[in-house]
Design an enzyme around this catalytic site. Structure first.
Site, PDB file in Angstrom:
ATOM      1  N   TYR A  29      10.782 -28.960 -18.734  1.00 44.46           N
ATOM      2  CA  TYR A  29      10.342 -27.654 -18.215  1.00 44.46           C
ATOM      3  C   TYR A  29       8.922 -27.349 -18.693  1.00 44.46           C
ATOM      4  CZ  TYR A  29      11.346 -23.192 -15.929  1.00 44.46           C
ATOM      5  OH  TYR A  29      11.341 -22.127 -15.086  1.00 44.46           O
TER       6      TYR A  29
ATOM      7  N   LYS B 160       7.035 -18.895 -18.410  1.00 44.33           N
ATOM      8  CA  LYS B 160       8.180 -17.977 -18.301  1.00 44.33           C
ATOM      9  C   LYS B 160       8.278 -17.081 -19.544  1.00 44.33           C
ATOM     10  CE  LYS B 160      10.042 -19.106 -14.260  1.00 44.33           C
ATOM     11  NZ  LYS B 160       9.745 -18.276 -13.069  1.00 44.33           N
TER      12      LYS B 160
HETATM   13  O1  0WD Z   1      16.864 -23.460 -10.891  1.00 44.16           O
HETATM   14  C1  0WD Z   1      16.119 -22.714 -10.292  1.00 44.16           C
HETATM   15  N1  0WD Z   1      15.825 -22.929  -9.024  1.00 44.16           N
HETATM   16  C2  0WD Z   1      15.556 -21.528 -10.997  1.00 44.16           C
HETATM   17  C3  0WD Z   1      14.485 -20.861 -10.475  1.00 44.16           C
HETATM   18  C4  0WD Z   1      16.185 -21.136 -12.273  1.00 44.16           C
HETATM   19  C5  0WD Z   1      15.583 -19.960 -12.870  1.00 44.16           C
HETATM   20  C6  0WD Z   1      14.501 -19.346 -12.322  1.00 44.16           C
HETATM   21  N2  0WD Z   1      13.953 -19.797 -11.139  1.00 44.16           N
HETATM   22  C7  0WD Z   1      12.802 -19.074 -10.598  1.00 44.16           C
HETATM   23  C8  0WD Z   1      11.593 -19.884 -10.248  1.00 44.16           C
HETATM   24  O2  0WD Z   1      10.857 -20.263 -11.382  1.00 44.16           O
HETATM   25  C9  0WD Z   1      10.834 -18.903  -9.380  1.00 44.16           C
HETATM   26  O3  0WD Z   1      10.167 -17.955 -10.193  1.00 44.16           O
HETATM   27  O4  0WD Z   1      13.143 -18.440  -9.396  1.00 44.16           O
HETATM   28  C10 0WD Z   1      11.972 -18.188  -8.649  1.00 44.16           C
HETATM   29  C11 0WD Z   1      12.205 -18.645  -7.224  1.00 44.16           C
HETATM   30  O5  0WD Z   1      12.269 -20.048  -7.174  1.00 44.16           O
HETATM   31  P1  0WD Z   1      13.273 -20.910  -6.271  1.00 44.16           P
HETATM   32  O6  0WD Z   1      14.052 -20.038  -5.396  1.00 44.16           O
HETATM   33  O7  0WD Z   1      13.954 -21.844  -7.179  1.00 44.16           O
HETATM   34  O8  0WD Z   1      12.258 -21.837  -5.447  1.00 44.16           O
HETATM   35  P2  0WD Z   1      11.614 -21.808  -3.973  1.00 44.16           P
HETATM   36  O9  0WD Z   1      12.653 -21.622  -2.952  1.00 44.16           O
HETATM   37  O10 0WD Z   1      10.790 -23.065  -3.888  1.00 44.16           O
HETATM   38  O11 0WD Z   1      10.676 -20.544  -3.994  1.00 44.16           O
HETATM   39  C12 0WD Z   1       9.552 -20.411  -4.846  1.00 44.16           C
HETATM   40  C13 0WD Z   1       8.365 -20.046  -3.990  1.00 44.16           C
HETATM   41  C14 0WD Z   1       7.495 -21.136  -3.420  1.00 44.16           C
HETATM   42  O12 0WD Z   1       8.045 -22.124  -2.837  1.00 44.16           O
HETATM   43  P3  0WD Z   1       7.377 -23.606  -3.161  1.00 44.16           P
HETATM   44  O13 0WD Z   1       8.484 -24.494  -2.782  1.00 44.16           O
HETATM   45  O14 0WD Z   1       6.152 -23.710  -2.352  1.00 44.16           O
HETATM   46  O15 0WD Z   1       7.096 -23.680  -4.679  1.00 44.16           O
HETATM   47  O16 0WD Z   1       7.329 -19.431  -4.668  1.00 44.16           O
HETATM   48  C15 0WD Z   1       6.287 -19.296  -3.729  1.00 44.16           C
HETATM   49  C16 0WD Z   1       6.525 -20.291  -2.642  1.00 44.16           C
HETATM   50  O17 0WD Z   1       7.029 -19.703  -1.486  1.00 44.16           O
HETATM   51  N3  0WD Z   1       4.976 -19.579  -4.272  1.00 44.16           N
HETATM   52  C17 0WD Z   1       3.939 -18.775  -4.040  1.00 44.16           C
HETATM   53  N4  0WD Z   1       3.853 -17.613  -3.359  1.00 44.16           N
HETATM   54  C18 0WD Z   1       2.660 -17.027  -3.288  1.00 44.16           C
HETATM   55  N5  0WD Z   1       1.565 -17.531  -3.850  1.00 44.16           N
HETATM   56  C19 0WD Z   1       2.843 -19.368  -4.658  1.00 44.16           C
HETATM   57  C20 0WD Z   1       1.601 -18.698  -4.537  1.00 44.16           C
HETATM   58  N6  0WD Z   1       0.476 -19.177  -5.080  1.00 44.16           N
HETATM   59  N7  0WD Z   1       3.251 -20.517  -5.249  1.00 44.16           N
HETATM   60  C21 0WD Z   1       4.553 -20.627  -5.016  1.00 44.16           C
END
Ligand code: 0WD
Length: 254
Positions: A155, A162
């Site tokens: 991580y 975080k």
């Molecule tokens: O296990 C997990 N999936 C966990 C996620 C466990 C605990 C926390 N999280 C957190 C993540 O760190 C994040 O903060 O949950 C949040 C949402 O993440 P997610 O649902 O796991 O992932 P995803 O569906 O990929 O959504 C995150 C999105 C991005 O998608 P991509 O795939 O491109 O990384 O964050 C957005 C983007 O849509 N994103 C941005 N939006 C605006 N400006 C940017 C940016 N510069 N960069 C990423």
């Protein structure tokens, strides 16, 4: 009718129908909320548009949180459309995939700053713009992970970001509390999403949680959604500055 009847909010961070933000969006709409969604660039617009339609949500436009003009445009648009908002979900994080593997000590300065900017600072930038629109108080929710508290394999710099995000939740809660604006985070257990696919050995982390968490399983985006609903609704009106674990209880043993 419902817990969110009459409430309007912005949801940031839906990439597709596996996104945690999508789980939260569904739970909010099921309880009567009206939503606006942002997307990052045209590639995501194509995926988010049908999802917005499914929920009767408004597309609030492109938002890249490293570009303050796009953030301003989104909040200006909401002010024009709704006059005020009741809640914001920040579900955004990013780090170079190459550095979510191997050793933290090898992190580059460039990726350290970029990870902190997108994954930690952006919450503060969002809160600053939400504040003047939350004229009847409000609820701001972000997503974090246990890697902020303890070292989790691979991580790395995201854990450091975080930790900064979680500290931001506490400082923002104090700054905005006087206006009845609450700021909380959900610390979600591992879920297979697009963002998670960038983390080295993620399948091992999922398995490890299944074996060791008190509930002996991982969590779903629907479960995170329903807990998010609690933090966004008036049910949690006495709660702010909180990091709420939705992780099958993993944090009590991990
Ligand atoms: O296990 C997990 N999936 C966990 C996620 C466990 C605990 C926390 N999280 C957190 C993540 O760190 C994040 O903060 O949950 C949040 C949402 O993440 P997610 O649902 O796991 O992932 P995803 O569906 O990929 O959504 C995150 C999105 C991005 O998608 P991509 O795939 O491109 O990384 O964050 C957005 C983007 O849509 N994103 C941005 N939006 C605006 N400006 C940017 C940016 N510069 N960069 C990423």
């Amino acid at each position: 009718s419902g817990l969110m009847a009459g409430k309007r909010g912005l949801i940031m961070g839906i990439a597709n129908n596996r996104s945690i933000a999508w789980g939260i969006a569904k739970s909010c709409v099921a309880q009567g909320a009206e939503l606006a969604l942002t997307y990052q660039g045209d590639a995501f617009k194509k995926r988010v548009s049908p999802l917005a339609e499914e929920l009767g949500a408004h597309l609030a436009g492109h938002c890249d949180v490293t570009d303050m003009d796009t953030l301003d445009a989104v909040f200006d648009g909401l002010k024009e459309r709704w006059g005020k908002i009741d809640f914001v979900v920040h579900a955004i994080a990013f780090s170079d995939k190459d550095e979510l593997d191997g050793r933290y000590v090898d992190t580059t300065r460039d990726n350290f700053l970029r990870t902190m900017d997108i994954s930690a600072y952006s919450l503060t930038a969002v809160a600053k713009r939400a504040e003047p629109l939350m004229t009847d108080g409000g609820s701001i929710l972000t997503l974090t992970y246990y890697g902020a508290e303890k070292v989790m394999p691979h991580y790395n710099v995201m854990g450091v970001a975080k930790a900064a995000l979680e500290a931001s939740v506490r400082y923002l809660a104090v700054d905005l509390g006087g206006k009845g604006i609450r700021v909380n985070a959900i610390s979600a257990g591992p879920i297979k999403t697009l963002a998670a696919s960038g983390i080295g050995d993620f399948r091992y982390i999922l398995k490890w949680n299944e074996y060791n968490a008190p509930l002996k399983r991982t969590v779903s985006i629907d479960e995170v959604g329903d807990s998010g609903l609690y933090l966004l609704s008036d049910l949690s009106r006495g709660v702010t500055g909180e990091i709420h674990h939705v992780d099958s209880g993993y944090h009590v043993v991990g």
